[in-house]
Write an enzyme that holds these catalytic residues in place. Structure first.
Site, mmCIF file in Angstrom:
data_model
loop_
_atom_site.group_PDB
_atom_site.id
_atom_site.type_symbol
_atom_site.label_atom_id
_atom_site.label_comp_id
_atom_site.label_asym_id
_atom_site.label_seq_id
_atom_site.Cartn_x
_atom_site.Cartn_y
_atom_site.Cartn_z
ATOM 1 N N SER A 104 56.846 11.632 -42.989
ATOM 2 C CA SER A 104 56.399 10.344 -42.469
ATOM 3 C C SER A 104 55.036 10.497 -41.819
ATOM 4 O O SER A 104 54.763 11.509 -41.166
ATOM 5 C CB SER A 104 57.373 9.831 -41.388
ATOM 6 N N ARG A 133 50.602 20.937 -18.834
ATOM 7 C CA ARG A 133 50.170 20.188 -20.022
ATOM 8 C C ARG A 133 49.005 19.256 -19.710
ATOM 9 O O ARG A 133 48.094 19.077 -20.532
ATOM 10 C CB ARG A 133 51.347 19.352 -20.564
ATOM 11 N N ASP A 174 57.459 11.523 -31.750
ATOM 12 C CA ASP A 174 57.731 11.188 -33.158
ATOM 13 C C ASP A 174 58.313 9.770 -33.290
ATOM 14 O O ASP A 174 59.072 9.502 -34.231
ATOM 15 C CB ASP A 174 58.691 12.217 -33.792
ATOM 16 N N MET A 232 51.414 21.672 -32.917
ATOM 17 C CA MET A 232 52.771 21.875 -32.421
ATOM 18 C C MET A 232 52.852 21.885 -30.895
ATOM 19 O O MET A 232 53.733 22.528 -30.315
ATOM 20 C CB MET A 232 53.352 23.168 -33.004
ATOM 21 N N LEU A 281 52.348 16.282 -26.659
ATOM 22 C CA LEU A 281 51.299 15.640 -25.860
ATOM 23 C C LEU A 281 51.925 14.653 -24.884
ATOM 24 O O LEU A 281 52.930 14.008 -25.196
ATOM 25 C CB LEU A 281 50.319 14.919 -26.789
ATOM 26 N N ASN A 320 50.012 11.078 -36.850
ATOM 27 C CA ASN A 320 50.725 12.346 -36.955
ATOM 28 C C ASN A 320 51.479 12.377 -38.270
ATOM 29 O O ASN A 320 51.891 11.333 -38.782
ATOM 30 C CB ASN A 320 51.719 12.498 -35.797
ATOM 31 N N HIS A 345 54.958 14.006 -39.799
ATOM 32 C CA HIS A 345 56.206 14.624 -39.353
ATOM 33 C C HIS A 345 57.084 14.875 -40.582
ATOM 34 O O HIS A 345 57.247 13.981 -41.421
ATOM 35 C CB HIS A 345 56.927 13.714 -38.354
HETATM 36 C C1 GAR Z 1 53.802 20.456 -41.821
HETATM 37 O O1 GAR Z 1 54.965 20.562 -42.569
HETATM 38 C C2 GAR Z 1 53.905 19.305 -40.855
HETATM 39 O O2 GAR Z 1 54.612 18.211 -41.357
HETATM 40 C C3 GAR Z 1 54.628 19.941 -39.711
HETATM 41 O O3 GAR Z 1 54.075 21.220 -39.592
HETATM 42 C C4 GAR Z 1 53.645 21.658 -40.882
HETATM 43 C C5 GAR Z 1 52.208 22.117 -40.769
HETATM 44 O O4 GAR Z 1 51.776 22.711 -41.956
HETATM 45 N N1 GAR Z 1 54.475 19.178 -38.504
HETATM 46 C C6 GAR Z 1 55.399 19.112 -37.566
HETATM 47 O O5 GAR Z 1 56.459 19.690 -37.631
HETATM 48 C C7 GAR Z 1 55.034 18.243 -36.378
HETATM 49 N N2 GAR Z 1 56.152 18.066 -35.528
HETATM 50 P P1 GAR Z 1 50.227 22.887 -42.234
HETATM 51 O O6 GAR Z 1 49.644 23.618 -41.028
HETATM 52 O O7 GAR Z 1 50.179 23.734 -43.473
HETATM 53 O O8 GAR Z 1 49.623 21.541 -42.425
#
Ligand code: GAR
Length: 191
Positions: free
Chosen positions: A139, A68, A148, A93, A96, A110, A112
């Protein structure tokens, strides 16, 4: 001064689009999108960003084979070329590490898909349904080295109905995400 914003994505990039649009269309939003970066060239959001006239880059995490810190060093170098003031994670996803996060203290946001501090990590909607919660949501938080776990700036709630599945709930929450993240960014660059 107008803040320069880099947006990191992994997938479809619908939140990225909502962020780019407020920056491009709302004269009161003190920010401009300078880069959309994905960790895979298959991320659907890359074409959407290009259509919106935003520069795109890919830093594929796979050749780093789980290292990473090495991945993040390249990620940081590519991002730095665009001199952003703020990074918005929008469905990015990859977890980090502090080697990256510490370079962006107080400057990385971010989104979430849960009402933090509930349901950090993955499968947030199924976990909310399994817990028989009545409300779910999303959030916006400042990114810290706790996954998170950084300070929450804004939240939006949706009702969970008896017929909801993880997919239907995700779709309802996503509608709120597309309003919440642009509003939170606008406020973040205002102060
Ligand atoms: C969204 O629902 C976001 O909240 C989530 O991924 C999706 C991305 O959709 N994020 C996470 O789960 C972060 N841990 P998108 O590519 O259409 O914006």
């Amino acid at each position: 001064m107008t803040k320069r914003v880099a947006i990191l994505i992994s997938g479809g990039g619908s939140n990225m689009v909502s962020l780019v649009k407020i920056m491009q269309q709302d004269a009161q939003c003190n920010a401009k999108p300078v880069l959309v970066l994905a960790n895979s060239d298959t991320a659907g959001g890359l074409a959407k960003a290009a259509d919106l006239g935003v520069d795109t880059q890919v830093v594929d995490h796979r050749p780093f084979k789980g290292d990473r810190v090495a991945f993040e060093a390249v990620l940081h170098d590519v991002i730095e070329k665009y001199s952003p003031d703020i990074i918005c994670l929008a469905g990015f996803m990859r977890v980090l590490t502090p080697s990256f996060i510490d370079k962006w203290t107080g400057k990385m946001l971010n989104i979430h898909p849960s009402l933090l501090p509930k349901y950090k990590g993955l499968h947030t909607h199924q976990r909310a349904i399994d817990a028989r919660d009545m409300v779910a949501g999303c959030s916006i938080h400042v990114v810290t080295s706790e996954l998170d776990g950084g300070p929450v700036l804004a939240q939006a709630k949706v009702a969970i109905t008896p017929d909801d599945t993880a997919d239907t709930l995700a779709a309802k929450v996503l509608v709120q995400e597309h309003k919440l993240y642009p509003a939170a960014l606008k406020e973040f660059v205002r102060v």
